[in-house]
Each structure stands twice: as structure tokens, then as C-alpha cells.
Write an enzyme that holds these catalytic residues in place. Structure first.
Site, short mmCIF file in Angstrom:
data_model
loop_
_atom_site.label_atom_id
_atom_site.label_comp_id
_atom_site.label_asym_id
_atom_site.label_seq_id
_atom_site.Cartn_x
_atom_site.Cartn_y
_atom_site.Cartn_z
N SER A 1 7.65 73.10 -54.82
CA SER A 1 6.65 72.69 -53.75
C SER A 1 5.65 73.82 -53.34
O SER A 1 6.94 74.57 -52.65
CB SER A 1 6.78 71.86 -52.73
N HIS B 1 3.69 70.76 -56.66
CA HIS B 1 3.87 70.04 -55.77
C HIS B 1 2.37 70.93 -54.86
O HIS B 1 3.18 71.85 -54.31
CB HIS B 1 4.62 69.66 -55.38
N ASP C 1 1.06 70.37 -50.94
CA ASP C 1 1.34 69.59 -50.55
C ASP C 1 -0.04 69.61 -49.32
O ASP C 1 -0.24 70.55 -48.74
CB ASP C 1 2.12 69.98 -49.21
N MET D 1 -2.38 68.38 -45.62
CA MET D 1 -1.80 68.28 -44.22
C MET D 1 -2.68 68.46 -43.64
O MET D 1 -3.42 69.40 -43.48
CB MET D 1 -0.76 69.24 -43.75
N HIS E 1 -0.03 65.91 -53.02
CA HIS E 1 0.53 64.78 -51.90
C HIS E 1 0.07 65.26 -50.37
O HIS E 1 0.02 65.94 -49.89
CB HIS E 1 1.64 65.59 -52.12
N MET F 1 -1.40 63.72 -47.03
CA MET F 1 -0.46 63.77 -46.36
C MET F 1 -1.45 63.66 -45.14
O MET F 1 -1.45 64.31 -44.02
CB MET F 1 1.03 64.39 -45.60
N MET G 1 9.98 59.70 -49.75
CA MET G 1 10.13 61.31 -48.31
C MET G 1 11.79 60.99 -48.26
O MET G 1 12.00 60.06 -47.83
CB MET G 1 9.24 60.92 -47.03
N ASP H 1 10.98 63.65 -52.37
CA ASP H 1 10.31 64.98 -51.56
C ASP H 1 11.40 65.27 -50.19
O ASP H 1 10.71 64.86 -49.84
CB ASP H 1 9.19 64.45 -51.18
C1 DX5 Z 1 7.19 67.74 -46.73
C2 DX5 Z 1 6.61 68.52 -47.99
C3 DX5 Z 1 7.31 68.76 -48.93
C4 DX5 Z 1 8.01 70.05 -48.52
C5 DX5 Z 1 8.95 70.02 -49.42
O1 DX5 Z 1 5.84 67.64 -45.49
O2 DX5 Z 1 5.81 66.45 -48.63
O3 DX5 Z 1 7.09 68.50 -50.26
O4 DX5 Z 1 7.12 70.84 -49.04
O5 DX5 Z 1 10.04 70.88 -49.10
P1 DX5 Z 1 11.52 71.12 -49.04
O6 DX5 Z 1 11.61 70.74 -50.01
O7 DX5 Z 1 11.73 72.52 -48.25
O8 DX5 Z 1 11.90 70.20 -47.91
ZN ZN Z 2 5.05 67.03 -50.37
#
Ligand code: DX5
Ligand code: ZN
Length: 216
Positions: A8, A33, A35, A37, A66, A68, A137, A175
Site C-alpha cells: 500500500s 494498493h 488508498d 480517502m 481502494h 474510502m 478491513m 487490509d
Molecule cells: C487504511 C488503508 C490501508 C493502509 C494499510 O485505511 O486502507 O490500505 O494503507 O496500511 P498498514 O499496512 O500500515 O496498516
Molecule cells: Zn486500503
């Protein structure tokens, strides 16, 4: 057990993103991956479409995006154009989840559905046959570097049962907080894809960490 490993980039050095993508290209990682947000669905902001386009220019591995965010249908097409191979939306953000899944699949890419830690897998019963990925999650979404939630193991076992009994082809992705202590029991419980942010990028040897995750 051959798992799919997806670093990620939330935990990567954004000022050296090209270098980080090159590291992933040269590693045994399978996916990247990413993220997204919005500061509404989760209490944090990360990156948007231009960053995904920039990653795509250097990436030699599929991009697993992903979302969010609320109202993901407004951005699905843009992330598809930016080069996403998989797009996951959150159950909790989608009152019309089936429609969201169809929108992604109609673009010819993989549709994923993500579940917050408190969300029961029953929420998937009526879409499980039509999705390619379930993102479980194992931390509350919004931040990297959090502690893995132990109830995830049972959730993965239950989800695996649901997938098997319905004949779904969905992969199970984990994740949040993934490391070498929990990776093996997660795969034994039925996980297929391991996302790892801080565990990879805070290491002095990220490629070595990826190799170890792949070797489980
Ligand atoms: C959290 C993200 C994850 C995050 C994982 O909201 O969706 O993908 O980047 O990071 P680690 O492995 O550091 O928990
Ligand atoms: Zn993620």
C-alpha cells in the site's frame, strides 16, 4: 500457499513516488494498493485521480484502488481511465451497492467490496456472486500503521464459507496491520490477498519484506 501481495503506497515516500513504484516493479509484489480517502467517509485525506495517473505511468503491476469515499459512483470512471485494474467500494458508503458493483464491472475491470471491522459479512450475501474481491478491513480505515484487529481471523473463516457455499469467485483481501506474524494464520483462514503498508515501507529492505510475505 501462494498469496497475492499488494504493497500500500499510502506508507510510501510521496516525495519519491517514482522510486517507490520502481521498487514495487522490481519486487515480487503482485499488485499496487492505492488508498483514496475523502475526509468524509474516513477522517483523513490521501490522494486523488492525478496521483493514480502518475503511478500508472511507471507501474508494471496492476493497480488495486481502494475507495474510502462517499458517492464513489462519481469517480469510478475517472479511476478506471487512470488505469485501475480493481476498484473497491465500501459497503457502508453505498446504499446502492449492487448498482455500484455493476458500474465497475461494466467497465471491464474487477469489482471489490470493502467491509469495515464492525460490518457483518451478511451484508455481502446478495452481491457475493457478482464481485471479484472482498476487502476485509483489519483496522478502521483512514490511517496506515494501526494495530491488526484479531477478530479478523474468524471473519475471514466465515467469509470463506460464504464464498465456497455460493460458488463465488471472489478473492479475500486483508487490509490493515498485516505483518509476518499474522500473514500465515490469515492465509490459513482463507485469505488470498495481503495488503501491507507500513510493514513494507518502514523496513530498510522493502523488497526483502515482500519476498518474505510471498514465501509464506
Ligand atoms: C487504511 C488503508 C490501508 C493502509 C494499510 O485505511 O486502507 O490500505 O494503507 O496500511 P498498514 O499496512 O500500515 O496498516
Ligand atoms: Zn486500503
Amino acid at each position: 500457499m501462494k498469496s497475492i501481495v499488494a504493497p500500500s503506497i499510502l506508507a510510501s515516500d510521496f516525495a519519491n513516488l517514482q522510486r517507490e513504484i520502481t521498487m514495487i516493479n522490481e519486487s515480487e509484489a503482485d499488485w499496487i494498493h492505492i488508498d483514496i480517502m475523502d475526509g468524509v467517509f474516513v477522517p483523513n485525506l490521501s490522494m486523488g485521480v492525478p496521483v493514480v495517473e502518475a503511478v500508472k505511468r511507471h507501474a508494471k503491476k496492476p493497480m488495486d484502488v481502494h475507495l474510502m469515499i462517499v458517492n464513489p459512483e462519481r469517480y469510478v470512471e475517472a479511476f478506471h481511465k487512470a488505469g485501475a485494474s480493481t476498484i473497491s467500494v465500501h459497503v457502508e458508503a453505498c446504499p446502492h451497492l449492487h448498482r455500484n458493483v455493476q458500474q465497475i464491472r461494466q467497465l471491464g475491470i474487477q469489482a471489490g467490496v470493502a467491509l469495515n471491522p464492525h460490518t457483518r459479512i451478511d451484508a455481502l450475501e446478495n452481491v457475493i456472486a457478482e464481485i471479484d474481491l472482498v476487502c476485509v478491513m483489519s483496522v478502521n480505515p483512514g490511517f496506515g500503521g494501526q494495530k491488526f484487529i484479531e477478530q479478523t481471523y474468524q471473519k475471514v473463516r466465515d467469509l470463506k464459507k460464504l464464498i465456497t457455499t455460493t460458488g463465488s469467485k471472489a478473492l479475500i483481501e486483508i487490509d490493515g496491520g498485516v505483518n509476518l506474524d499474522n500473514a500465515k494464520p490469515l492465509l490459513e483462514a482463507g485469505a488470498d490477498v495481503l495488503v501491507a503498508g507500513n510493514f513494507v515501507f518502514s523496513s530498510v529492505d522493502p523488497k526483502g519484506v515482500i519476498r518474505k510475505l510471498k514465501a509464506i
